[in-house]
Design a protein around this motif. Structure first.
Motif, PDB file in Angstrom:
ATOM      1  N   GLU A  10       0.869  -1.185   0.000  1.00 36.23           N
ATOM      2  CA  GLU A  10       0.000   0.000   0.000  1.00 36.23           C
ATOM      3  C   GLU A  10       0.900   1.228   0.000  1.00 36.23           C
ATOM      4  O   GLU A  10       1.788   1.349   0.845  1.00 36.23           O
ATOM      5  CB  GLU A  10      -0.893  -0.027   1.250  1.00 36.23           C
ATOM      6  CG  GLU A  10      -1.671   1.237   1.531  1.00 36.23           C
ATOM      7  CD  GLU A  10      -2.657   1.608   0.426  1.00 36.23           C
ATOM      8  OE1 GLU A  10      -2.365   2.533  -0.354  1.00 36.23           O
ATOM      9  OE2 GLU A  10      -3.721   0.944   0.373  1.00 36.23           O
ATOM     10  N   ASP A  11       0.704   2.130  -0.971  1.00 39.07           N
ATOM     11  CA  ASP A  11       1.601   3.279  -1.071  1.00 39.07           C
ATOM     12  C   ASP A  11       1.163   4.470  -0.218  1.00 39.07           C
ATOM     13  O   ASP A  11       1.936   5.395  -0.011  1.00 39.07           O
ATOM     14  CB  ASP A  11       1.761   3.708  -2.543  1.00 39.07           C
ATOM     15  CG  ASP A  11       0.433   4.074  -3.187  1.00 39.07           C
ATOM     16  OD1 ASP A  11      -0.545   3.326  -2.975  1.00 39.07           O
ATOM     17  OD2 ASP A  11       0.367   5.092  -3.878  1.00 39.07           O
ATOM     18  N   GLU A  12      -0.071   4.446   0.257  1.00 39.39           N
ATOM     19  CA  GLU A  12      -0.500   5.574   1.095  1.00 39.39           C
ATOM     20  C   GLU A  12      -0.167   5.275   2.560  1.00 39.39           C
ATOM     21  O   GLU A  12      -0.718   4.356   3.157  1.00 39.39           O
ATOM     22  CB  GLU A  12      -2.000   5.819   0.939  1.00 39.39           C
ATOM     23  CG  GLU A  12      -2.327   6.475  -0.410  1.00 39.39           C
ATOM     24  CD  GLU A  12      -3.796   6.305  -0.787  1.00 39.39           C
ATOM     25  OE1 GLU A  12      -4.623   6.989  -0.162  1.00 39.39           O
ATOM     26  OE2 GLU A  12      -4.084   5.484  -1.670  1.00 39.39           O
ATOM     27  N   ASP A  54      -2.822  -3.436  -2.698  1.00 37.69           N
ATOM     28  CA  ASP A  54      -3.547  -2.287  -3.223  1.00 37.69           C
ATOM     29  C   ASP A  54      -3.494  -2.316  -4.749  1.00 37.69           C
ATOM     30  O   ASP A  54      -2.525  -2.789  -5.338  1.00 37.69           O
ATOM     31  CB  ASP A  54      -2.900  -1.010  -2.684  1.00 37.69           C
ATOM     32  CG  ASP A  54      -3.678   0.234  -3.080  1.00 37.69           C
ATOM     33  OD1 ASP A  54      -4.903   0.145  -3.264  1.00 37.69           O
ATOM     34  OD2 ASP A  54      -3.043   1.305  -3.203  1.00 37.69           O
ATOM     35  N   MET A  56      -3.858   0.444  -6.976  1.00 40.97           N
ATOM     36  CA  MET A  56      -3.098   1.548  -7.550  1.00 40.97           C
ATOM     37  C   MET A  56      -1.786   1.719  -6.788  1.00 40.97           C
ATOM     38  O   MET A  56      -1.775   2.110  -5.626  1.00 40.97           O
ATOM     39  CB  MET A  56      -3.912   2.849  -7.460  1.00 40.97           C
ATOM     40  CG  MET A  56      -5.232   2.804  -8.218  1.00 40.97           C
ATOM     41  SD  MET A  56      -4.987   2.689  -9.984  1.00 40.97           S
ATOM     42  CE  MET A  56      -4.466   4.387 -10.313  1.00 40.97           C
ATOM     43  N   LYS A 106     -12.305   0.031  -1.254  1.00 42.29           N
ATOM     44  CA  LYS A 106     -12.019   1.220  -0.440  1.00 42.29           C
ATOM     45  C   LYS A 106     -13.227   2.150  -0.481  1.00 42.29           C
ATOM     46  O   LYS A 106     -13.852   2.239  -1.524  1.00 42.29           O
ATOM     47  CB  LYS A 106     -10.805   1.961  -0.999  1.00 42.29           C
ATOM     48  CG  LYS A 106      -9.475   1.427  -0.549  1.00 42.29           C
ATOM     49  CD  LYS A 106      -8.386   2.336  -1.134  1.00 42.29           C
ATOM     50  CE  LYS A 106      -7.008   1.817  -0.796  1.00 42.29           C
ATOM     51  NZ  LYS A 106      -5.943   2.602  -1.443  1.00 42.29           N
TER      52      LYS A 106
HETATM   53 CA    CA Z   1      -2.678   3.265  -3.794  1.00 44.68          CA
END
Ligand code: CA
Length: 232
Positions: A10-12, A54, A56, A106
């Motif tokens: 997950e990049d966030e 995730d 994206m 989400k």
């Molecule tokens: Ca993302």
């Protein structure tokens, strides 16, 4: 508290922290990764029990990560829960189409994600070699892959080889949605003898033969089919 290893991609940062916090509180061992390439490397090296992925991501997106993991015999059996952007049907279908085992749209509540994680881990990895030899029964329906035989209330059913492979593939993974493409590759593959490459036609034929058990094969709208999970 079984301490299964879960890799979260997950990049966030804030979302990653929430997921990590909740998984750790449940007793899992968690590794957080923020990009697709790194995730792929770590998963291949560490073979975790589960991946939360995730959709994206920078670099390589979740779909491509999933596709690569499911293509590799070493990582194919690791279950993947895909976290989709807006719960859009197209994203969900895409995720399941490349082999994700489940998805969470989400925004999700930590409670919801934890429930999915528990369910997927309970289901266990896709032990294809083992399941290829295991007899499957659902009440009066028995599928015996060794004898290549299906019976309903002990009466044998006549299935074509394709129908048998299709039914067995679905039944070996109850609750898992298979796309038509995936089924086509797994069940028909390079078999040139098969007259009809349309999975729907075969499913229709199997359902007819299953009679009272026809509902065991569920249609997954816009995607394909799955074998109904046993109600608990
Ligand atoms: Ca993302």
């Amino acid at each position: 508290m079984s301490g299964e290893r879960i890799l979260v991609v997950e990049d966030e940062t804030d979302i990653l922290e929430v997921i990590e916090y909740n998984l750790k509180r449940e007793g899992y061992r968690v590794t957080g990764i923020k990009n697709g390439h790194e995730a792929l490397r770590r998963i291949r090296r560490e073979t975790p029990e589960l991946v939360v992925l995730d959709l994206m991501l920078p670099g390589m997106d979740g779909i491509e990560v999933c596709r690569q993991l499911k293509r590799d015999p070493l990582t194919r059996s690791i279950p993947i829960i895909m976290v989709t952007a807006k719960g859009e049907e197209s994203d969900i279908v895409l995720g399941l189409g490349v082999g994700a085992d489940d998805y969470v749209p989400k925004p999700f509540s930590p409670k919801e994600l934890m429930a999915r994680v528990r369910a997927v881990l309970r289901r266990g990895p896709l032990q294809e070699d083992h399941q290829a030899r295991t007899r499957i029964s659902r009440q009066g329906l028995v599928i015996d892959p060794v004898a290549h035989k299906v019976t309903i209330d002990e009466k044998p059913l006549t299935l074509t080889a394709t129908e048998f492979r299709l039914l067995h593939t679905l039944a070996a993974h109850p609750g898992r949605a298979f796309s038509r493409d995936d089924l086509l590759t797994r069940v028909i593959g390079q078999d040139v003898v098969v007259l009809d490459r349309n999975i729907d036609v075969h499913v229709r034929a199997i359902r007819k033969k299953l009679g009272p058990y026809r509902d065991c094969i569920e249609t997954v709208r816009g995607l394909g089919y799955r074998f109904r999970e046993e109600s608990v």
